[in-house]
Scaffold this motif. Structure first.
Motif, short mmCIF file in Angstrom:
data_model
loop_
_atom_site.label_atom_id
_atom_site.label_comp_id
_atom_site.label_asym_id
_atom_site.label_seq_id
_atom_site.Cartn_x
_atom_site.Cartn_y
_atom_site.Cartn_z
N THR A 145 -28.88 -36.84 -14.97
CA THR A 145 -30.07 -37.62 -14.64
C THR A 145 -29.68 -38.79 -13.75
O THR A 145 -28.70 -39.50 -14.04
CB THR A 145 -30.75 -38.14 -15.93
N LEU A 146 -30.44 -38.99 -12.68
CA LEU A 146 -30.26 -40.14 -11.79
C LEU A 146 -31.43 -41.10 -11.98
O LEU A 146 -32.58 -40.68 -11.93
CB LEU A 146 -30.23 -39.69 -10.33
N ILE A 147 -31.13 -42.37 -12.21
CA ILE A 147 -32.16 -43.41 -12.33
C ILE A 147 -31.91 -44.41 -11.21
O ILE A 147 -30.89 -45.11 -11.21
CB ILE A 147 -32.12 -44.09 -13.71
N ILE A 148 -32.82 -44.48 -10.23
CA ILE A 148 -32.57 -45.19 -8.98
C ILE A 148 -33.56 -46.34 -8.80
O ILE A 148 -34.77 -46.15 -8.88
CB ILE A 148 -32.66 -44.22 -7.79
N ASP A 149 -33.00 -47.51 -8.55
CA ASP A 149 -33.77 -48.73 -8.33
C ASP A 149 -34.51 -48.65 -6.98
O ASP A 149 -33.90 -48.41 -5.95
CB ASP A 149 -32.76 -49.89 -8.32
N LYS A 150 -35.83 -48.82 -7.02
CA LYS A 150 -36.58 -48.94 -5.76
C LYS A 150 -37.38 -50.25 -5.75
O LYS A 150 -38.43 -50.36 -5.15
CB LYS A 150 -37.50 -47.73 -5.53
#
Length: 210
Positions: A17-22
Motif C-alpha cells: 500500500t502506498l499512502i501519498i501526501d498531496k
C-alpha cells in the motif's frame, strides 16, 4: 537487481500500500531548482511502485491524502502516473485518516483470511508537518499491539525534503515506538534522496524488518 531475487521470500506474498501526501506542503518548493516536492518525488515513487507490483500481482492500494483521502485499488505503476496527473496539491497534511483506513483494511482482510500470507507493507510518502501527530502515533501503536508477529505489518515513512520537525517525529516512530507502548517496532524511515541511491529490495526489506 531484481527484488524478486534479492529480497527473497520475505517481500513476496505480501500486499503493498502506498499512502501519498498531496497536501499544500507538496506544492511549496524549497529546492534550489524550484521544483515542487510533488514533482520531485514522482519518478522515485513510480519506480518503487513498479517493483512492488512485481510482488503484489493483484495491484497496489494507493491513497492520496490532504484534508481528506482518496483510495485507489488494484493500481499499477502506469495507473499511478495517471493518478499524479489528475491530482494537484492542496489542503492540510491529514495522514491519520488515510493511515487508519489502510491499517483497518488490513486487519479486516486478515480476519476474513484473505490477507496475503506474509502480511502487508505500507509506504507513507510525505513532506509536511503532520496534523494530529499524537493520533498518528496511537494508530501505529494500536496496530503494532494487534499483530501476531513482528514482520506481519511494516510501515516505511519516506520523507520528501528535510523539514526538521518531520524528521524528529519520524525518528521517534522509528526508534522509540516500543518505549511508548508498542509491542513491536513496525516503522522505519528513509528520505526521498536516500531512496534514489538505495537498492529497492532493501527499501522493502527494511520496511518489514524495521
Amino acid at each position: 537487481m531484481d527484488p524478486l531475487l534479492e529480497g527473497g521470500a520475505a517481500i513476496q506474498q505480501r500486499d503493498y500500500t502506498l499512502i501519498i501526501d498531496k497536501s499544500n506542503d507538496m506544492h511549496m518548493s524549497s529546492s534550489p531548482t524550484g521544483r515542487r516536492p510533488w514533482d520531485l518525488m514522482q519518478d522515485s515513487i513510480i519506480r518503487l511502485a513498479s517493483e512492488c507490483e512485481k510482488l503484489d500481482l493483484d495491484g497496489l492500494t494507493v491513497y492520496l491524502f490532504s484534508d481528506y483521502f482518496k483510495r485507489y485499488d488494484q493500481v499499477t505503476s502506469t495507473d499511478l502516473a495517471q493518478i499524479f496527473l489528475e491530482n494537484q496539491p492542496s489542503g492540510k497534511t491529514n495522514l491519520a485518516d488515510a493511515l487508519k483506513d489502510a491499517i483497518d483494511n488490513y486487519f479486516e482482510r486478515r480476519a476474513l483470511k484473505i490477507a496475503k500470507s506474509n502480511g502487508e507493507t505500507i509506504l507513507v510518502v510525505t513532506v509536511g508537518e503532520i496534523e494530529e501527530p499524537e493520533r498518528v502515533k496511537q494508530i501505529i501503536i494500536s496496530a503494532a499491539n494487534n499483530l501476531q508477529q513482528d514482520e506481519e505489518l511494516g510501515i516505511s515513512l519516506i520523507q520528501v525534503g528535510n523539514k526538521p520537525e518531520v524528521t524528529k517525529f519520524f525518528k521517534l516512530l522509528d526508534n522509540d515506538l516500543q518505549t511508548v507502548g508498542a509491542k513491536f517496532d513496525i516503522c522505519n524511515t528513509v528520505t526521498i534522496a536516500d531512496l534514489e541511491n538505495m537498492n529497492l529490495s532493501d527499501v522493502l526489506i527494511n520496511a518489514i524488518f524495521a
